[in-house]
Design an enzyme around this catalytic site. Structure first.
Site, PDB file in Angstrom:
ATOM      1  N   ASP A   1       0.871  -1.182   0.000  1.00 15.05           N
ATOM      2  CA  ASP A   1       0.000   0.000   0.000  1.00 15.05           C
ATOM      3  C   ASP A   1       0.905   1.229   0.000  1.00 15.05           C
ATOM      4  O   ASP A   1       2.129   1.117  -0.201  1.00 15.05           O
ATOM      5  CB  ASP A   1      -0.993  -0.042   1.185  1.00 15.05           C
ATOM      6  CG  ASP A   1      -0.329   0.198   2.532  1.00 15.05           C
ATOM      7  OD1 ASP A   1       0.924   0.269   2.594  1.00 15.05           O
ATOM      8  OD2 ASP A   1      -1.057   0.319   3.529  1.00 15.05           O
ATOM      9  N   HIS A   2       0.309   2.403   0.258  1.00 13.01           N
ATOM     10  CA  HIS A   2       1.092   3.644   0.252  1.00 13.01           C
ATOM     11  C   HIS A   2       2.140   3.659   1.367  1.00 13.01           C
ATOM     12  O   HIS A   2       3.147   4.340   1.241  1.00 13.01           O
ATOM     13  CB  HIS A   2       0.156   4.844   0.383  1.00 13.01           C
ATOM     14  CG  HIS A   2      -0.736   4.773   1.581  1.00 13.01           C
ATOM     15  ND1 HIS A   2      -1.824   3.915   1.617  1.00 13.01           N
ATOM     16  CD2 HIS A   2      -0.708   5.391   2.788  1.00 13.01           C
ATOM     17  CE1 HIS A   2      -2.427   4.036   2.800  1.00 13.01           C
ATOM     18  NE2 HIS A   2      -1.769   4.919   3.517  1.00 13.01           N
TER      19      HIS A   2
ATOM     20  N   ILE B   1       1.334  -5.551   9.458  1.00 13.71           N
ATOM     21  CA  ILE B   1       0.276  -6.234  10.215  1.00 13.71           C
ATOM     22  C   ILE B   1      -1.007  -6.390   9.395  1.00 13.71           C
ATOM     23  O   ILE B   1      -1.572  -7.487   9.308  1.00 13.71           O
ATOM     24  CB  ILE B   1      -0.018  -5.477  11.530  1.00 13.71           C
ATOM     25  CG1 ILE B   1       1.196  -5.528  12.459  1.00 13.71           C
ATOM     26  CG2 ILE B   1      -1.240  -6.084  12.231  1.00 13.71           C
ATOM     27  CD1 ILE B   1       1.084  -4.612  13.676  1.00 13.71           C
TER      28      ILE B   1
ATOM     29  N   HIS C   1      10.054 -24.160   9.041  1.00 15.57           N
ATOM     30  CA  HIS C   1       9.031 -24.856   9.830  1.00 15.57           C
ATOM     31  C   HIS C   1       7.605 -24.628   9.333  1.00 15.57           C
ATOM     32  O   HIS C   1       6.748 -25.471   9.564  1.00 15.57           O
ATOM     33  CB  HIS C   1       9.102 -24.420  11.299  1.00 15.57           C
ATOM     34  CG  HIS C   1      10.253 -25.039  12.038  1.00 15.57           C
ATOM     35  ND1 HIS C   1      10.331 -25.069  13.401  1.00 15.57           N
ATOM     36  CD2 HIS C   1      11.372 -25.655  11.574  1.00 15.57           C
ATOM     37  CE1 HIS C   1      11.450 -25.678  13.771  1.00 15.57           C
ATOM     38  NE2 HIS C   1      12.118 -26.032  12.678  1.00 15.57           N
TER      39      HIS C   1
ATOM     40  N   CYS D   1       3.365  -3.129   3.980  1.00 12.78           N
ATOM     41  CA  CYS D   1       2.565  -1.956   4.361  1.00 12.78           C
ATOM     42  C   CYS D   1       3.351  -1.221   5.438  1.00 12.78           C
ATOM     43  O   CYS D   1       4.548  -1.472   5.601  1.00 12.78           O
ATOM     44  CB  CYS D   1       1.149  -2.339   4.781  1.00 12.78           C
ATOM     45  SG  CYS D   1       0.999  -3.359   6.257  1.00 12.78           S
TER      46      CYS D   1
ATOM     47  N   ARG E   1       7.972 -33.631  10.071  1.00  9.09           N
ATOM     48  CA  ARG E   1       6.879 -33.357  11.021  1.00  9.09           C
ATOM     49  C   ARG E   1       6.233 -31.995  10.753  1.00  9.09           C
ATOM     50  O   ARG E   1       5.056 -31.792  11.061  1.00  9.09           O
ATOM     51  CB  ARG E   1       7.384 -33.426  12.465  1.00  9.09           C
ATOM     52  CG  ARG E   1       8.392 -32.349  12.838  1.00  9.09           C
ATOM     53  CD  ARG E   1       8.999 -32.581  14.218  1.00  9.09           C
ATOM     54  NE  ARG E   1       9.889 -31.508  14.623  1.00  9.09           N
ATOM     55  CZ  ARG E   1      11.147 -31.374  14.193  1.00  9.09           C
ATOM     56  NH1 ARG E   1      11.652 -32.235  13.335  1.00  9.09           N
ATOM     57  NH2 ARG E   1      11.893 -30.377  14.623  1.00  9.09           N
ATOM     58  N   HIS E   2       7.011 -31.097  10.140  1.00  5.70           N
ATOM     59  CA  HIS E   2       6.455 -29.768   9.867  1.00  5.70           C
ATOM     60  C   HIS E   2       5.413 -29.825   8.746  1.00  5.70           C
ATOM     61  O   HIS E   2       4.469 -29.037   8.728  1.00  5.70           O
ATOM     62  CB  HIS E   2       7.571 -28.787   9.517  1.00  5.70           C
ATOM     63  CG  HIS E   2       8.604 -28.709  10.595  1.00  5.70           C
ATOM     64  ND1 HIS E   2       8.325 -28.214  11.844  1.00  5.70           N
ATOM     65  CD2 HIS E   2       9.897 -29.119  10.626  1.00  5.70           C
ATOM     66  CE1 HIS E   2       9.406 -28.297  12.602  1.00  5.70           C
ATOM     67  NE2 HIS E   2      10.374 -28.843  11.887  1.00  5.70           N
TER      68      HIS E   2
ATOM     69  N   THR F   1       3.260  -1.336   8.737  1.00  8.99           N
ATOM     70  CA  THR F   1       3.714  -2.241   9.799  1.00  8.99           C
ATOM     71  C   THR F   1       3.860  -3.691   9.347  1.00  8.99           C
ATOM     72  O   THR F   1       4.481  -4.495  10.049  1.00  8.99           O
ATOM     73  CB  THR F   1       2.687  -2.248  10.945  1.00  8.99           C
ATOM     74  OG1 THR F   1       1.426  -2.684  10.399  1.00  8.99           O
ATOM     75  CG2 THR F   1       2.535  -0.867  11.567  1.00  8.99           C
TER      76      THR F   1
END
Ligand code: RB5
Length: 152
Positions: free
Chosen positions: A20-21, A81, A110, A77, A144-145, A79
């Protein structure tokens, strides 16, 4: 082999990149670096500081990965998040928000992350470019992963 644990067997990795910006400057640096390194890069925008909505760019990148048009996605972006929240609601996407080399490496070993999320306002450009390099170069460990990522 397709689905979790799959890797492209020949040719350069195809990487979809979007922002994004709040992330377009770092996204531009990533696109330039990856092209210099020989990756096939699909730049899905945005390309300026004009305000846009990150879910649109997250979905475009994730859908290119989920459809097999690209092998991996990178989202930036402010952050990281918001991008990671949207990306992890998309089918077949395992998105990792990473701030350091260890999480970038482990998200591949993993978790077989197929989308990397970064925050331009959190990371310096040099650190971010190192994370991208580590993340793209690290193979999934499988074993296992694989069983665990097949559980979600
Ligand atoms: C935009 O100001 C900012 O909210 C966005 O880039 C991102 O950080 C959201 O998670």
């Amino acid at each position: 082999m397709s689905g979790p644990g799959a890797e492209r067997e020949s040719g350069p990795l195809r990487v979809a990149v979007g922002s994004d910006h709040g992330g377009f400057r770092l996204k531009a640096a990533i696109v330039t670096r990856l092209r210099q390194q020989g990756y096939e890069v699909e730049d899905m925008g945005t390309d300026s500081g004009a305000s846009v909505d990150y879910p649109e760019f997250a979905r475009a990148v994730c859908r290119a990965v989920a459809a097999g048009a690209c092998d991996r996605g990178i989202l930036v972006c402010g952050t990281g998040i918001g991008m990671s929240m949207v990306a992890n609601r998309e089918p077949a996407i395992r998105a990792a928000l990473c701030h350091d080399a260890y999480t970038a490496r482990m998200s591949r070993e993993h978790n077989d992350a197929n989308v990397l999320c970064l925050g331009e306002r959190v990371l310096g450009e040099g650190v971010a470019l190192d994370l991208v390099e580590i993340w793209l170069a690290t193979p999934f460990a499988g074993g296992r992963h694989l069983r665990r990522i097949q559980m979600f």
